[in-house]
Structure formats: C-alpha cells, structure tokens
Design a protein around this motif. Structure first.
Motif, PDB file in Angstrom:
ATOM      1  N   GLU A 441       0.844  -1.191   0.000  1.00 30.50           N
ATOM      2  CA  GLU A 441       0.000   0.000   0.000  1.00 30.50           C
ATOM      3  C   GLU A 441       0.879   1.240   0.000  1.00 30.50           C
ATOM      4  O   GLU A 441       2.028   1.194   0.451  1.00 30.50           O
ATOM      5  CB  GLU A 441      -0.892   0.056   1.244  1.00 30.50           C
ATOM      6  N   THR A 442       0.311   2.323  -0.499  1.00 31.16           N
ATOM      7  CA  THR A 442       0.996   3.614  -0.433  1.00 31.16           C
ATOM      8  C   THR A 442      -0.059   4.710  -0.269  1.00 31.16           C
ATOM      9  O   THR A 442      -1.198   4.546  -0.729  1.00 31.16           O
ATOM     10  CB  THR A 442       1.832   3.845  -1.710  1.00 31.16           C
ATOM     11  N   PRO A 443       0.269   5.818   0.394  1.00 26.50           N
ATOM     12  CA  PRO A 443      -0.737   6.866   0.604  1.00 26.50           C
ATOM     13  C   PRO A 443      -1.060   7.640  -0.670  1.00 26.50           C
ATOM     14  O   PRO A 443      -0.171   7.972  -1.463  1.00 26.50           O
ATOM     15  CB  PRO A 443      -0.069   7.790   1.637  1.00 26.50           C
ATOM     16  N   LYS A 444      -2.336   7.937  -0.846  1.00 23.83           N
ATOM     17  CA  LYS A 444      -2.809   8.794  -1.933  1.00 23.83           C
ATOM     18  C   LYS A 444      -3.645   9.901  -1.295  1.00 23.83           C
ATOM     19  O   LYS A 444      -4.545   9.632  -0.491  1.00 23.83           O
ATOM     20  CB  LYS A 444      -3.657   8.013  -2.927  1.00 23.83           C
ATOM     21  N   ALA A 445      -3.364  11.157  -1.655  1.00 19.35           N
ATOM     22  CA  ALA A 445      -4.073  12.305  -1.098  1.00 19.35           C
ATOM     23  C   ALA A 445      -5.117  12.814  -2.081  1.00 19.35           C
ATOM     24  O   ALA A 445      -4.852  12.931  -3.281  1.00 19.35           O
ATOM     25  CB  ALA A 445      -3.094  13.420  -0.757  1.00 19.35           C
ATOM     26  N   PHE A 446      -6.302  13.119  -1.566  1.00 21.78           N
ATOM     27  CA  PHE A 446      -7.365  13.765  -2.339  1.00 21.78           C
ATOM     28  C   PHE A 446      -7.500  15.181  -1.797  1.00 21.78           C
ATOM     29  O   PHE A 446      -7.754  15.375  -0.597  1.00 21.78           O
ATOM     30  CB  PHE A 446      -8.679  13.003  -2.196  1.00 21.78           C
ATOM     31  N   VAL A 447      -7.336  16.172  -2.663  1.00 20.27           N
ATOM     32  CA  VAL A 447      -7.200  17.555  -2.223  1.00 20.27           C
ATOM     33  C   VAL A 447      -8.220  18.458  -2.908  1.00 20.27           C
ATOM     34  O   VAL A 447      -8.419  18.374  -4.127  1.00 20.27           O
ATOM     35  CB  VAL A 447      -5.770  18.072  -2.508  1.00 20.27           C
ATOM     36  N   LEU A 468       7.624  15.185   7.111  1.00 20.71           N
ATOM     37  CA  LEU A 468       7.363  13.795   7.477  1.00 20.71           C
ATOM     38  C   LEU A 468       8.439  12.880   6.907  1.00 20.71           C
ATOM     39  O   LEU A 468       9.098  13.218   5.911  1.00 20.71           O
ATOM     40  CB  LEU A 468       6.000  13.346   6.934  1.00 20.71           C
ATOM     41  N   ALA A 469       8.588  11.718   7.538  1.00 20.26           N
ATOM     42  CA  ALA A 469       9.435  10.687   6.949  1.00 20.26           C
ATOM     43  C   ALA A 469       8.921  10.365   5.554  1.00 20.26           C
ATOM     44  O   ALA A 469       7.709  10.337   5.322  1.00 20.26           O
ATOM     45  CB  ALA A 469       9.412   9.434   7.823  1.00 20.26           C
ATOM     46  N   HIS A 470       9.832  10.095   4.633  1.00 16.77           N
ATOM     47  CA  HIS A 470       9.430   9.926   3.233  1.00 16.77           C
ATOM     48  C   HIS A 470       8.454   8.774   3.056  1.00 16.77           C
ATOM     49  O   HIS A 470       7.566   8.837   2.196  1.00 16.77           O
ATOM     50  CB  HIS A 470      10.672   9.734   2.348  1.00 16.77           C
ATOM     51  N   TYR A 471       8.598   7.696   3.845  1.00 18.42           N
ATOM     52  CA  TYR A 471       7.705   6.554   3.661  1.00 18.42           C
ATOM     53  C   TYR A 471       6.264   6.900   4.029  1.00 18.42           C
ATOM     54  O   TYR A 471       5.318   6.228   3.602  1.00 18.42           O
ATOM     55  CB  TYR A 471       8.190   5.338   4.462  1.00 18.42           C
ATOM     56  N   LYS A 472       6.072   7.963   4.821  1.00 18.46           N
ATOM     57  CA  LYS A 472       4.719   8.375   5.202  1.00 18.46           C
ATOM     58  C   LYS A 472       4.057   9.266   4.156  1.00 18.46           C
ATOM     59  O   LYS A 472       2.840   9.470   4.186  1.00 18.46           O
ATOM     60  CB  LYS A 472       4.757   9.148   6.527  1.00 18.46           C
ATOM     61  N   CYS A 473       4.823   9.819   3.244  1.00 14.90           N
ATOM     62  CA  CYS A 473       4.307  10.841   2.347  1.00 14.90           C
ATOM     63  C   CYS A 473       3.512  10.234   1.192  1.00 14.90           C
ATOM     64  O   CYS A 473       3.792   9.117   0.742  1.00 14.90           O
ATOM     65  CB  CYS A 473       5.456  11.675   1.784  1.00 14.90           C
ATOM     66  N   PRO A 474       2.520  10.963   0.698  1.00 14.07           N
ATOM     67  CA  PRO A 474       1.758  10.448  -0.444  1.00 14.07           C
ATOM     68  C   PRO A 474       2.640  10.318  -1.667  1.00 14.07           C
ATOM     69  O   PRO A 474       3.553  11.115  -1.880  1.00 14.07           O
ATOM     70  CB  PRO A 474       0.668  11.506  -0.653  1.00 14.07           C
ATOM     71  N   THR A 475       2.355   9.299  -2.461  1.00 16.88           N
ATOM     72  CA  THR A 475       3.075   9.131  -3.726  1.00 16.88           C
ATOM     73  C   THR A 475       2.246   9.629  -4.892  1.00 16.88           C
ATOM     74  O   THR A 475       2.728   9.663  -6.030  1.00 16.88           O
ATOM     75  CB  THR A 475       3.437   7.649  -3.945  1.00 16.88           C
ATOM     76  N   SER A 476       0.990  10.008  -4.621  1.00 14.84           N
ATOM     77  CA  SER A 476       0.146  10.584  -5.663  1.00 14.84           C
ATOM     78  C   SER A 476      -0.884  11.508  -5.025  1.00 14.84           C
ATOM     79  O   SER A 476      -1.219  11.358  -3.839  1.00 14.84           O
ATOM     80  CB  SER A 476      -0.557   9.492  -6.482  1.00 14.84           C
TER      81      SER A 476
END
Length: 508
Positions: A441-447, A468-476
């Motif tokens: 899984e990876t984070p996706k942000a809806f803005v 934030l630590a890079h692994y926590k950041c959204p990739t899209s």
C-alpha cells in the motif's frame, strides 16, 4: 442530576412556562408549549395502542416536530427513531425493517417511501401530524421513566459498513445536562444554535445541552451559511456546534467580519479534522472560546474535550490544538494495543477505549455486535487510534481500519492530512491507502484547493516530505472539487476508492 429528560422538561415547564424553549423558522415555542405538545403526543400514542418499548420513527429534515415526538416518546416509554432522510429509499427501508417502528412519520417530499416494501406499520405524511397530535388532550400522562429506559435509537453513519442502531437510555443522555452545566458554560440565559441534522447525536444530542438548562434553542432546517450568521446576530446566539467544513464555509462569507457576532460565548467543533490555519482565523473572526470535542453515537456524544483556555494558537502550548483534549470527569479512557489488549505507554499509539455511564445500552437487535463493541468489564472499543502526552491530552491518529500498511510500516492518514492542511492552497484533504506493487500500500491524497489556486502534485508531495518521513508521504495526489461526506460531516473514504466517484469529482 436528573437521570431522565422528562423530569427536566416538566421542571422547566413548571418554573418558567413562558420562557422560550425552541425557535424554528418564524415560530417560537415556550417550555410550556413544548411540554403540552409532548403530552398530547404521549396521549395520541396511547390512543394508537403504541406501548412502552415500541418505536416511533420520522424521516424528515430538521423540524420542531422532532422534539415534540422526542419528549412525547419519553413520556410514554417509547423509543424515538429519527432516520437520515439523505439515504436512498432502499437504505431507509432497511433501517425501518430493522427498527420496526409502530408509527412512521414521513416528510411530504419523501412520500414515495409510503409505497416501499417495508414491514407493516402505520405510515403518515408529516403534514397530517398536527391533526394527529391535536386529537389528544394536553394532560400529562405522569409517566416517569427509569434511568435505564431506552429513549433514542440512532443509526450510525455507516462510513465503514451497514448502519447499526445505537440504543441510548435516559441515563446515558442525562450526562448531556451535566456537560452543559459544568463544562460548556450553558445556563438558562444561553441561546444555542443547532444546525446539525437531528438524526445525528451531534444534532439532537447537542440540542439537549441547552434545553436541559432551560435555555433557548434556535433550530436551523439545514446548513445555510448566511442564515447561520444572521441567526447568530438576530437571536443573540451564545453557543453553537459546527463541523470544520461548516466553519470554513462561514469564514468564506465575504461579510462575516462585518456582522455583529459579539453575543457568542463559545463554539464547539469536531467530527472531522480541522486545519490549524482555519482554526486560528475562526478564533480571530468569531472572537469567542472554541472547544474541540471527541465522541461518538455510542458514547451519547462528547467524551473528550479541549477547553477554550487550552486554545492558544501562539502560546507555549500551541501544539495542543492538534489534540482533542482530555476526558470529561465522568469518563474513563485508556489506550490499548488491540493485538495484545495491553495498555500502551505515554506517546505510543493505541485504540481508544471508553468506560462511562453515558455509553450506549447496545446495538439494536445485534447482541453479537454489542459483545464485540463492549468488553465484559464495560470498556467500549471505539476503533479510533490515538496517543496520550505526559499531560494527559489525547491526540487522534486515525481509525485503525483506515491505517495504511506500507512495507512493514504503519502509516496513519491523519498525520499526513494535518501536514497538508498547513499548505496555504489546501482547503480540504483526505488520505487513503492504494495498492502498490512493491510496498503493498501507499498513501494517496485527495485535495480540494482554495479559491481556484492549483499547486502541482509534486509541490504538495515535496511539502509533506519537508515535515514527514518519506515513507509516510503520499506518492500521488488527486485534485477534486469536493470530498464525499455524510450528513454529520464525516468524510466517506470508501467512496474515494470508487473510480466513478473520482471521475465525476475530479478537477477539470
């Protein structure tokens, strides 16, 4: 403290019968009026052979009828069931089938519901309600319910699944009166604005706070920002509860800074995250105390509160604005590792467990669900993840079921959302986990962006990586015109996983 709401109403109706209790539209009802109408409802229920323990439901927008039925049911030992009118006809039918009310009032606009395939019960249009009510005398039935008598059946918002009916007793709801008096600075001089839907605990439960003190409640049919600020000005409103999206809408009114809002004592907010920039501006514009509240239907409303004196945007404890506060005195709270059932240490994330006499009696017709929700020794499993600091302040992380597992790391969407809310061009944001070939899984942000301004995807990702630590950041990042929300202001993250929803709501 009174442990039933009938006695509270009777007391105010006896001691101050002409004092305003409820304003809706152009009509203001005194405590004497509400008590008399509730007595008529109780008599009409008896004449319809509706007995203690039966249910009476309503599908309608906010109206004073809700309160007449609520107190009339209370005087009869009947359970009141306000149903979310925004649901689909099929969803409403499912709730009616589960609650099985003996009598169902339906707003005329929704009269197609009269023909739905539902279990047998008497159904009538809301326009016929006054005739039904006034067919009975206003004599008080003189029934005094016990604290454990069920009064309210509210169906949860269903953000993660099928709605469940939460059963709340007189005793559960009586803590709203204690909260109003001891913690919310409400009195018989208070004027409380209620704009939240009455099928939600943040609507009908919140309304009981000021009513319990003999104060004046101003009811809005729905959220219309200009009508809300006008009501605050004209009715000299002292208290209000708004979800963060509504606060943002009020702040976006061009004229809000020019309107006289000096009557405000305090505004409570909750049910969804709020950006710190929004909160700071709200404190400046409204000029009153703000309270962050945390609670749920199952706890009969608020159980944790960040008091006005703890809102210091520029003070030494500004970080506390990210917390939802500390437990109210009559609630016990602990944070538990749900895998081990052991309490977690200060600073560690655990599931919030609440033990309180305000906790629900259980889920309607669902003993197994009730047993899973409440432990043998009375702790309610909330499903919410949080940590506690050394001073006892609770900081929400997320719903455990919304937690993203990327590789071997747990990521809480709220942590990412709080950072993105600090970006000047972001007005709303929600983060979910999406599939990833390597990490699972990876984070996706809806803005939702502010006033048409449009930062790039890479800019927002870089903004989070600075904090934030890079692994926590959204990739899209997906830019959308709005986030899907239910009537109580909670974001429906399950809708964001639907490609059709994204297609319909993507920014052009």
């Amino acid at each position: 403290m009174e442990t039933n709401l009938v006695t509270l109403l009777r007391t105010h109706a006896t001691q101050k019968p002409q004092s305003p209790c409820l304003t809706f539209g152009t009509e203001t009802l005194s405590f004497g009026d509400v008590d008399a109408r509730a007595s008529r409802v109780a008599r009409a229920l008896a004449a319809s052979d509706i007995q203690s323990g039966d249910r009476v439901a309503i599908v309608a927008r906010n109206t004073s009828v809700h309160f007449e039925l609520f107190f009339g049911c209370a005087k009869s030992g009947v359970i009141f069931v306000p149903i979310n009118w925004r649901l689909s006809a099929r969803e409403i039918a499912d709730i009616v089938a589960d609650a099985s009310p003996s009598l169902l009032f339906i707003e005329d606009e929704f009269q197609t519901l009269l023909s739905l395939d539902m279990p047998h019960q008497a159904r009538t249009l809301l326009s016929h309600y006054p005739t039904w009510r006034d067919s009975a005398p206003p004599d008080d039935a003189d029934h005094t319910p016990s604290p454990n008598c069920p009064l309210l059946l509210l169906y949860t918002s269903g953000t993660t699944g099928t709605p469940k009916g939460v059963v709340l007793s007189h005793g559960n709801l009586s803590y709203l009166a204690r909260m109003a008096h001891e913690l919310w600075d409400m009195s018989n001089h208070s004027v409380n604005l209620v704009a939240s839907p009455l099928f939600h605990i943040g609507g009908i439960g919140y309304a009981m706070t000021c009513m319990s003190q003999g104060g004046h409640t101003v009811l809005m049919q729905q959220v219309v920002p200009r009508d809300i600020v006008a009501a605050i000005r004209d009715q000299k409103v002292t208290h209000g509860f708004f979800v963060p999206t509504v606060i943002q809408m009020l702040l976006d009114l061009p004229e809000v800074a020019e309107i006289d809002l000096s009557s405000l004592n305090r505004i409570a907010y909750g049910a969804a995250p709020i950006g710190e920039a929004v909160l700071k501006r709200a404190i400046e514009i409204f000029g009153c105390g703000f309270m962050h509240t945390y609670g749920m239907t199952e706890t009969a409303g608020t159980v944790v509160m960040l008091a006005p004196e703890e809102h210091e945007p520029d003070g030494p404890y500004a970080n506390r604005l990210r917390s939802c506060g500390r437990p109210m005195p009559w609630n016990e709270l602990m944070l538990v590792n749900p895998a081990t059932e052991n309490p977690v240490a200060v600073g560690e994330v655990g599931e919030i467990r609440i033990r309180s006499k305000a906790n629900m009696l259980g889920y309607w017709n669902k003993p197994e669900e009730t047993a899973r929700a409440i432990t043998a020794d009375g702790w309610l499993r909330t499903g919410d993840a949080a940590y506690r600091d050394e001073d006892g302040f609770i900081y929400l992380h997320d719903r455990y079921k919304d937690m993203i597992v990327s590789g071997a790391e747990n990521i809480y969407p709220t942590e990412i959302e709080n950072v993105l809310y600090q970006h000047p061009d972001v007005t709303q944001v929600a983060v979910i986990g999406v599939p990833h070939e390597r990490w699972g899984e990876t984070p996706k942000a809806f803005v939702v962006v502010r006033n048409g301004r449009h930062p790039s995807e890479s800019e927002l990702i870089a903004f989070t990586r600075a904090q934030l630590a890079h692994y926590k950041c959204p990739t899209s990042v997906a830019f959308v015109t709005q986030l899907p929300m239910n009537a109580s202001g909670k974001i429906l993250k399950k809708e964001m996983r639907n490609p059709e929803w994204l297609k319909e709501n993507a920014c052009p």
